[in-house]
Design a protein around this motif. Sequence first.
Motif: not given
Length: 573
Positions: A189-198, A229-239, A279-280, A479-483
Motif C-alpha cells: 500500500n505504499y503511496p507511490d509506485e513510480n520509484l526507480s530501482g535506486c 537513476s530517475i532521469a536515466s530510467d525514464i520513470v515519471p517525475i511526479i510525486g 543526465i539522459v 524538473p521535466f520528465g515523464p508525467g
Amino acid sequence: MEKTWNIKESGDEDKVEHLSSVLNIDRFLSNLLVQRGVETFDEAKAFFRPDYEHLHDPFLMKDMDRAIDRLDRAIENNEKVFIYGDYDVDGTTSVSLVYSFLSEYFDNLQFYIPNRYEEGYGISYKGIDYFAEEKCSLVVALDCGIKAVEKIEYAKEKGIDFIICDHHTPGDKLPDAAACLDPKRKDCNYPDENLSGCGVGFKFIQAYCKRHKIDYHKAYEYLDLVAVSIASDIVPIIGENRVLAYYGLQKLNTNPSIGLKHIIKVAGMQGREITISDIVFKIGPRINAAGRIDSGGDAVNLLITEDEGLANSMSIDIDKCNDTRKGFDRDITQQALELIASNKELQSRKSTVLYEPEWHKGVIGIVASRLTEYYYRPTVILTESKGFATGSARSVEGFDLYKAIDHCSDLLENFGGHMYAAGLTLKIDNIDEFKRRFEEYVEANITPDQLIPQIEVDEEIGLKDINDKFFRILKQFRPFGPGNLKPVFVTKRVFDYGTSKKVGKDHDHLKVELIEEKSGSIKQGIGFSMGNDLEKLQTGNPFDVCYTIEENVYNGRSSIQMMLKDMKFPYKD
C-alpha cells in the motif's frame, strides 16, 4: 518525415481562471498546471516548491520492517553482505548508493555487478555460486530480483538470504526472500509506485536511518545518484520522484559526489547548470558505457570512490568506453540503414527485423531506438551470442510491442519487456520465421496513424506571449520528465525575418529569426537537423512552428530561444 501535431484540450476554464488569479500568472501558464493535475493554490505550492516533508514514511512499504530486521541481524553478527545490482545506470547507481551508505556503519561489505555477456540482467546463478564460495549469507539485490523465484530458492539452499529492492512488476508468485521491497506489489500500500530501482534503495537506507535515529540528511547526501537513476530510467517525475529529482539536481549542481563530479568534467559540463536532459544524454550514457563495453563494476568503483586522482583516471576510462560505444552505435546504425535502403521488400514492410551476427550486443538496443525513430515502425535488432540470436526491440507510440513478440513466443527461447521496449532470444534457425510472423502481426494490428510520428502539443501561444516573466515561471516547472514533460507550444502564421541561415559543421542545422504576423513580435530559435527547410522559410509565405522554450547562454549572456521540433507550410500565395 511528416509529423502529426496533437494539440491537447485546454484545462477546465474555471480552474484555469482561478489559478491564474491566485498565483498572478497568465492563463497559458495556469492552463499548463491544470493539464498536469495541479488545480489549487496548495497543489501549486507543492509543485513549485518540492519539500523533503513530501517524502513518505519508508515503513509504509511492505516488508520494510523485515528488510531492516534482517540487515540489523547481519550487521550484529558480522555476516558477509553483498550489494548486487544490474550493469545499467539504475542498477549501478543503486549499488553505489546502498554500498556507500552502509559502508559508514559496517565493514564486512562487498558489491557485485553481473557480467552483461555471461550473466545477463537480473540475479544470476553464477553470482549465487560466487556468494556461496565467499561464505556470504545476505545479498541486498537492487533494481532486480522480484521475478527470480527459482534463483532465490537456489540461494536459500546454499544458506544465502536475499533482500530484494526492486521496482519492476512482480509475477504471480514472489520469491521466498527475507524481504521483497517493491511498491508495485499487489499487497503493498505504499503511496507511490513510480520509484526507480535506486529510489527503492534510497527508501531502504532512509528506513535504516529512521530505525536507528540517524538524521535523514545522511541519506539525502546520495540524492545526486537517485536523480541520475530517475532521469536515466525514464520513470515519471511526479510525486516522490519530483522531490527526489529536485533535490538530487541541486546536489548535482552544487556538491556532487567525487565520481559524478569527474563524469561532469569529462562530459564538458563544468560551470553550467545540469538538467534532467543532461543526465539522459551526457551522464547516463557514460555510466552505461562501462557495462556495454567493459564492466558495470567500473562504473560503481567510480561512483563510490573518494579519491580525486582515482576518480579522474576512471572517468577518463569510462569516457573512452563511451567513445567506443558511440563508434559501434554509429557504424551499426549506418549498416542497418544501408541494409534497408538496398532492399525494397524491407522498405515496404510495417516492421523492421534485422540480424547480423557480428553486431555488438552492447549497443543493439540503442540501434533499435535509432531505426525506430528513422523509419517510425516497430523494430527488432538481433545479433549472435553463445550460438543464439539475441536482441532488443523498440516500438512506436500506441503499438504494443510486447503482444507482437508474445504472438511469436513459440519461436523464442525467452523474452521480456513491456509495451515499448523488449529483449528476446531465439534459435538462429527461427529468425526467418520470426521475421515473417512478427511482420504479419504488426501489419494486421498497427493503425496508419501509429506509423506517423506524433508530437503532443500543450497549447497554442503567440510569440508576444513569451517574455521574461513567462520564462522565469516556466523554469519553475522543472524538473521535466515523464508525467511532467517539457511544454511544447505551437505558434501559427510566422514569417522568416530575413536573417535565418544554416549553421553547424555540415550546415545541417537551422538558426532562425521569426516575426509573428499579428503582433510583430520577433523571436530567435534553433532547429537541429532542419537545415534543409531553409528554402521553404525564404519563400515569403507564412508558416507554423512547433517548439519548446529554452535558455541560451552564450559568452555569459542569457537569452530566450525557441527549440524547434517541427514546421508546417500550409499557406500558399
